[in-house]
Design a protein around this motif. Structure first.
Motif: not given
Length: 437
Positions: A274-290, A430-437
């Motif tokens: 249900p988080k997807v219906g409340k404004g959240h990305a399905f893949k959490a790592e995509y929240e880091k995109i600038k 996208y690459a910068a946001a998704l690169k492994p930390v």
């Protein structure tokens, strides 16, 4: 003495034929009072007083009212908050049970839980049924019981599970004598609810089987008047039965059936996540995109003035009609998220206000697919080239000429961004946001 009734509460199922909850209500042995609520919790959030969906719903319940009056009954239509309406109903009638069909959206869940509590305290039953999908919730899962997050295996399991029993219509017409008999009650006008009349012709709810038959070869070409069935709005508000459509599709065209399954896939995703219906990305790592979120560029996208004719045609069609061809939806969504690097939630919200067939789960699923943040989404390095899309799907520019007649004139805007530059920029972002930390 208060009349004894059961209530059928119509929501996303605006039809008397082949309706699960209505069928069970009519067989209950108690006169059935039909109601519909124009829910102010939802209506008060709509920015446009000439909202096409409100007009569509109003027309659909007027049609139902005609049928009910012919049966000696009437639809009672309310304008207000559901809790207040049901408080009033249990005071006016001796209500035994309220029947309604499932709704899977987050707000609908909260609303139904609150209504169930109210009714329980009043000693009234609350029965809900599956009606707007063939399979719901946990009915199609992986062998370990977990939900699918990839469409193809989900669709295979969906088809394997399908038997004629799941497509059988509910024969409501046999039991229409069970409706509560009373004189017609007027439906509130659009004006009384502070909405305006909409001068447009809505898509027919009679499915053109020839369109379904040729769907595989025609569906990607937006200039074709009858390339797609435009059944989305009827499925959204339940003016047609999903069982009837799926029966036709299963016999005529698997590609069309797959589109119906995509709809159920996204409904299932919303139910389990249900988080997807409340404004959240399905893949959490995509929240880091600038995101760039340039408001001026967003407005040009909304207005169909980006300088990319296929994008502008789609947006103008949407603004004028409340409809946009599915292929073009993908193009404009990719353009907003990838070319302009504007948060998919901005586009999702704009579509939510404009689409006649707006459905939370499908709209969210489509936008997250375009932004690559969703389940089974396009990989982030897939960036639609609007020129190549035009060459493939509107080669003769018929669609563009219809909606952007000035596209070859001096007054047509220059492209808002250069495709190659935008593509390079989004891949780096996208690459910068998704690169492994």
């Amino acid at each position: 003495m208060k009349p004894s009734v059961n209530i059928i509460w119509f929501r996303r199922d605006l039809r008397l034929k082949d309706n699960a909850a209505l069928y069970h209500a009519l067989q209950s042995g108690v006169p059935v009072l039909p109601i519909f609520i124009f829910d102010t919790t939802i209506l008060d959030q709509l920015p446009d007083r000439a909202d096409k969906r409100v007009a569509f719903i109003h027309a659909a319940i007027a049609e139902m009212q005609t049928e009910l009056v012919a049966l000696g009954s009437t639809l009672q239509v309310f304008h207000g908050k559901p809790l207040e309406v049901f408080t009033q109903l249990v005071q006016s009638y001796h209500v035994q049970t309220v029947f309604t069909n499932h709704d899977y959206e987050p707000y609908a869940q909260e609303r139904d839980n609150a209504i169930a509590d109210l009714l329980t305290h009043a000693g009234v039953g609350f029965e809900t049924y599956k009606d707007q999908v063939i399979f719901e919730k946990e009915e199609v899962t992986k062998d370990d019981g977990k939900p699918y997050t990839v469409f193809t295996p989900y669709s295979r399991k969906w088809k394997a599970k399908l038997t004629p029993d799941f497509l059988k219509p509910y024969p409501t017409e046999k039991y229409v004598d069970a409706f509560y008999k009373q004189a017609p009650i007027a439906i509130p006008s659009l004006a009384s609810m502070n909405f305006k009349e909409v001068n447009m012709e809505f898509p027919s709810k009679q499915l053109n089987e020839e369109i379904v038959r040729k769907y595989s070869q025609n569906r990607d070409f937006p200039a074709l008047e009858n390339g797609t069935s435009k059944m989305g709005v009827h499925l959204r508000f339940g003016t047609v039965s999903i069982r009837a459509l799926a029966t036709i599709a299963a016999g005529l065209n698997e590609t069309y059936l797959n589109e119906l399954i995509w709809r159920e896939f996204y409904q299932m995703i919303l139910w389990h996540f249900p988080k997807v219906g409340k404004g959240h990305a399905f893949k959490a790592e995509y929240e880091k995109i600038k995101w760039r979120n340039n408001e001026e560029e967003f407005q040009k996208w909304c207005d169909g003035k980006t300088g990319y004719p296929i994008v502008d045609a789609g947006m103008r069609e949407l603004n004028a009609t409340g409809f946009m061809h599915n292929r073009v939806r993908m193009i404009v969504a990719s353009f907003l998220t990838k070319h302009l690097l504007i948060d998919w939630r901005w586009g999702e919200a704009y579509f939510a206000n404009k689409l006649l067939d707006f459905d939370l789960s499908a709209n969210n699923g489509g936008w997250q697919w375009a932004a690559s943040s969703g389940c089974d989404a396009a990989p982030y390095f897939r960036v639609f080239n609007p020129y190549l899309q035009t060459e493939k799907f509107d080669k003769e520019l018929k669609y563009i000429k219809k909606w952007v007649p000035e596209f070859q004139e001096f007054n047509y805007p220059q492209p808002i961004v250069v495709h190659e530059v935008a593509r390079k920029r989004v891949l780096e972002t996208y690459a910068a946001a998704l690169k492994p930390v």
